[in-house]
Design a protein around this motif. Sequence first.
Motif, PDB file in Angstrom:
ATOM      1  N   PHE A  49       0.818  -1.215   0.000  1.00 53.72           N
ATOM      2  CA  PHE A  49       0.000   0.000   0.000  1.00 53.72           C
ATOM      3  C   PHE A  49       0.852   1.265   0.000  1.00 53.72           C
ATOM      4  CE2 PHE A  49      -2.251   3.381   2.258  1.00 53.72           C
ATOM      5  CZ  PHE A  49      -3.514   3.373   1.689  1.00 53.72           C
ATOM      6  N   TYR A  50       1.941   1.242   0.758  1.00 55.22           N
ATOM      7  CA  TYR A  50       2.756   2.449   0.927  1.00 55.22           C
ATOM      8  C   TYR A  50       3.813   2.624  -0.166  1.00 55.22           C
ATOM      9  CZ  TYR A  50       0.672   2.928   5.568  1.00 55.22           C
ATOM     10  OH  TYR A  50      -0.218   3.085   6.605  1.00 55.22           O
ATOM     11  N   ASP A  51       4.039   1.594  -0.956  1.00 51.96           N
ATOM     12  CA  ASP A  51       5.068   1.678  -2.001  1.00 51.96           C
ATOM     13  C   ASP A  51       4.688   2.749  -3.019  1.00 51.96           C
ATOM     14  OD1 ASP A  51       6.017  -0.482  -0.607  1.00 51.96           O
ATOM     15  OD2 ASP A  51       5.856  -1.915  -2.256  1.00 51.96           O
ATOM     16  N   GLY A  52       5.584   3.691  -3.249  1.00 56.67           N
ATOM     17  CA  GLY A  52       5.333   4.742  -4.226  1.00 56.67           C
ATOM     18  C   GLY A  52       4.646   5.974  -3.674  1.00 56.67           C
ATOM     19  N   THR A  53       4.241   5.934  -2.399  1.00 55.09           N
ATOM     20  CA  THR A  53       3.689   7.139  -1.781  1.00 55.09           C
ATOM     21  C   THR A  53       4.842   8.048  -1.357  1.00 55.09           C
ATOM     22  OG1 THR A  53       3.631   6.156   0.436  1.00 55.09           O
ATOM     23  CG2 THR A  53       1.656   5.912  -0.934  1.00 55.09           C
ATOM     24  N   TYR A  54       4.526   9.304  -1.117  1.00 53.36           N
ATOM     25  CA  TYR A  54       5.608  10.186  -0.653  1.00 53.36           C
ATOM     26  C   TYR A  54       5.155  11.035   0.525  1.00 53.36           C
ATOM     27  CZ  TYR A  54       3.437  13.662  -3.881  1.00 53.36           C
ATOM     28  OH  TYR A  54       2.580  14.494  -4.558  1.00 53.36           O
ATOM     29  N   PHE A  55       6.127  11.602   1.202  1.00 57.54           N
ATOM     30  CA  PHE A  55       5.841  12.495   2.322  1.00 57.54           C
ATOM     31  C   PHE A  55       5.362  13.820   1.736  1.00 57.54           C
ATOM     32  CE2 PHE A  55       8.576   9.397   4.386  1.00 57.54           C
ATOM     33  CZ  PHE A  55       7.906   9.189   5.586  1.00 57.54           C
ATOM     34  N   LYS A  72       0.100   8.880  -5.103  1.00 58.45           N
ATOM     35  CA  LYS A  72       0.556   8.048  -6.224  1.00 58.45           C
ATOM     36  C   LYS A  72       0.017   8.544  -7.564  1.00 58.45           C
ATOM     37  CE  LYS A  72       0.844   3.673  -3.615  1.00 58.45           C
ATOM     38  NZ  LYS A  72       0.477   2.239  -3.633  1.00 58.45           N
ATOM     39  N   ASP A  73      -1.046   9.347  -7.533  1.00 58.55           N
ATOM     40  CA  ASP A  73      -1.586   9.814  -8.812  1.00 58.55           C
ATOM     41  C   ASP A  73      -0.849  11.086  -9.259  1.00 58.55           C
ATOM     42  OD1 ASP A  73      -2.701  12.066  -7.550  1.00 58.55           O
ATOM     43  OD2 ASP A  73      -4.664  11.146  -7.320  1.00 58.55           O
ATOM     44  N   ASP A  75      -2.133  14.106  -9.630  1.00 61.94           N
ATOM     45  CA  ASP A  75      -2.818  15.328  -9.232  1.00 61.94           C
ATOM     46  C   ASP A  75      -2.455  15.690  -7.794  1.00 61.94           C
ATOM     47  OD1 ASP A  75      -4.490  17.429  -8.715  1.00 61.94           O
ATOM     48  OD2 ASP A  75      -6.362  16.369  -9.128  1.00 61.94           O
ATOM     49  N   PRO A  76      -1.552  16.637  -7.601  1.00 63.52           N
ATOM     50  CA  PRO A  76      -1.133  16.973  -6.235  1.00 63.52           C
ATOM     51  C   PRO A  76      -2.231  17.642  -5.413  1.00 63.52           C
ATOM     52  CG  PRO A  76      -0.208  18.540  -7.784  1.00 63.52           C
ATOM     53  CD  PRO A  76      -0.845  17.454  -8.603  1.00 63.52           C
ATOM     54  N   ARG A  77      -3.289  18.100  -6.068  1.00 65.50           N
ATOM     55  CA  ARG A  77      -4.326  18.840  -5.348  1.00 65.50           C
ATOM     56  C   ARG A  77      -5.093  17.975  -4.350  1.00 65.50           C
ATOM     57  NH1 ARG A  77      -7.282  21.171 -10.560  1.00 65.50           N
ATOM     58  NH2 ARG A  77      -6.898  18.972 -11.092  1.00 65.50           N
ATOM     59  N   ASN A  78      -5.069  16.649  -4.544  1.00 69.27           N
ATOM     60  CA  ASN A  78      -5.797  15.785  -3.607  1.00 69.27           C
ATOM     61  C   ASN A  78      -4.887  15.164  -2.550  1.00 69.27           C
ATOM     62  OD1 ASN A  78      -4.449  13.711  -4.907  1.00 69.27           O
ATOM     63  ND2 ASN A  78      -6.235  12.973  -6.047  1.00 69.27           N
ATOM     64  N   ASP A  79      -3.612  15.529  -2.573  1.00 68.43           N
ATOM     65  CA  ASP A  79      -2.683  14.976  -1.584  1.00 68.43           C
ATOM     66  C   ASP A  79      -3.108  15.396  -0.173  1.00 68.43           C
ATOM     67  OD1 ASP A  79      -1.346  14.046  -3.758  1.00 68.43           O
ATOM     68  OD2 ASP A  79       0.460  15.279  -3.483  1.00 68.43           O
ATOM     69  N   GLY A  80      -3.062  14.440   0.741  1.00 64.40           N
ATOM     70  CA  GLY A  80      -3.450  14.705   2.114  1.00 64.40           C
ATOM     71  C   GLY A  80      -4.877  14.325   2.425  1.00 64.40           C
ATOM     72  N   ARG A  81      -5.649  13.952   1.410  1.00 64.78           N
ATOM     73  CA  ARG A  81      -7.061  13.627   1.618  1.00 64.78           C
ATOM     74  C   ARG A  81      -7.355  12.133   1.521  1.00 64.78           C
ATOM     75  NH1 ARG A  81      -9.684  18.214  -2.432  1.00 64.78           N
ATOM     76  NH2 ARG A  81      -8.619  20.030  -1.527  1.00 64.78           N
ATOM     77  N   GLY A  82      -6.360  11.341   1.190  1.00 72.45           N
ATOM     78  CA  GLY A  82      -6.589   9.925   0.944  1.00 72.45           C
ATOM     79  C   GLY A  82      -6.657   9.094   2.215  1.00 72.45           C
ATOM     80  N   SER A  83      -7.259   7.911   2.076  1.00 70.82           N
ATOM     81  CA  SER A  83      -7.335   6.974   3.194  1.00 70.82           C
ATOM     82  C   SER A  83      -7.242   5.555   2.644  1.00 70.82           C
ATOM     83  CB  SER A  83      -8.639   7.150   3.973  1.00 70.82           C
ATOM     84  OG  SER A  83      -9.728   6.548   3.284  1.00 70.82           O
ATOM     85  N   SER A  84      -7.237   4.595   3.547  1.00 70.59           N
ATOM     86  CA  SER A  84      -7.190   3.186   3.141  1.00 70.59           C
ATOM     87  C   SER A  84      -8.590   2.610   2.999  1.00 70.59           C
ATOM     88  CB  SER A  84      -6.405   2.379   4.170  1.00 70.59           C
ATOM     89  OG  SER A  84      -7.138   2.294   5.391  1.00 70.59           O
ATOM     90  N   GLY A  85      -9.596   3.423   3.308  1.00 73.64           N
ATOM     91  CA  GLY A  85     -10.973   2.927   3.286  1.00 73.64           C
ATOM     92  C   GLY A  85     -11.435   2.381   4.624  1.00 73.64           C
ATOM     93  N   VAL A  86     -10.521   2.328   5.588  1.00 80.86           N
ATOM     94  CA  VAL A  86     -10.851   1.835   6.927  1.00 80.86           C
ATOM     95  C   VAL A  86     -10.410   2.878   7.946  1.00 80.86           C
ATOM     96  CG1 VAL A  86     -10.396   0.061   8.670  1.00 80.86           C
ATOM     97  CG2 VAL A  86     -10.597  -0.585   6.256  1.00 80.86           C
ATOM     98  N   ARG A  87     -11.321   3.270   8.817  1.00 76.51           N
ATOM     99  CA  ARG A  87     -10.971   4.190   9.898  1.00 76.51           C
ATOM    100  C   ARG A  87     -10.648   3.392  11.156  1.00 76.51           C
ATOM    101  NH1 ARG A  87     -14.555   9.735   9.774  1.00 76.51           N
ATOM    102  NH2 ARG A  87     -13.904  10.436   7.696  1.00 76.51           N
TER     103      ARG A  87
END
Length: 200
Positions: A49-55, A72-73, A75-87
């Motif tokens: 899951f974390y492979d290719g993500t960045y700080f 990973k996509d 579009d930098p505008r959505n960085d910081g808003r992602g989740s794994s789908g599980v809280r």
Amino acid sequence: TVALTHIQPGPHDVAVLDMGELGTIRIELYPELAPKTVARFIELADQGFYDGTYFHRVIPGFMIQGGDPNTKDLDPRNDGRGSSGVRLPDEFSDYPNLRGTVSLANTGYRGSGSCQFFIVQQDTRDLDGHYTAFGKVISGMEVVDAVTQLEIDTYGRYGPPNRPYPVNATIEHMRIERAGSRVAKAEPGAPASAHATAAS
């Protein structure tokens, strides 16, 4: 603190973050503090899951934050808003947010942590009890420092504020080094917890 007394001598599982040319960060995981968070973190790492993500959020003198799949996509505008789908449920403790502490990021609401995490670069005790601390950097704090020394788009001209730009701080690969495998490989008479060096 009480939390420190709960942590067993080890050995513990270690998350190994390959940061490419920047180097390697090794995080000792503490299920004694946050069993559900550690279990999920290991599960995600095993899935790649974390492979290719960045700080994506870096504030020198404070912390570096990563683990967002949106990074990973293209579009930098959505960085910081992602989740794994599980809280995950909050697993707060009085573990001190000293240099090298690793905690689960949240949105400021109860039970809002998912997959994003941050590494404290400098002691920030006012965070104590407000985030789920689940590990500590045992080697590679110089890599964390190097991330904070990258050029940073503080004002968000090319995406969210405080993102390293134009060079990303990418987690090329994350793997979990199991405590049991290290014990099995230890030389006879050698201490099993040879990894437990202090964060520099």
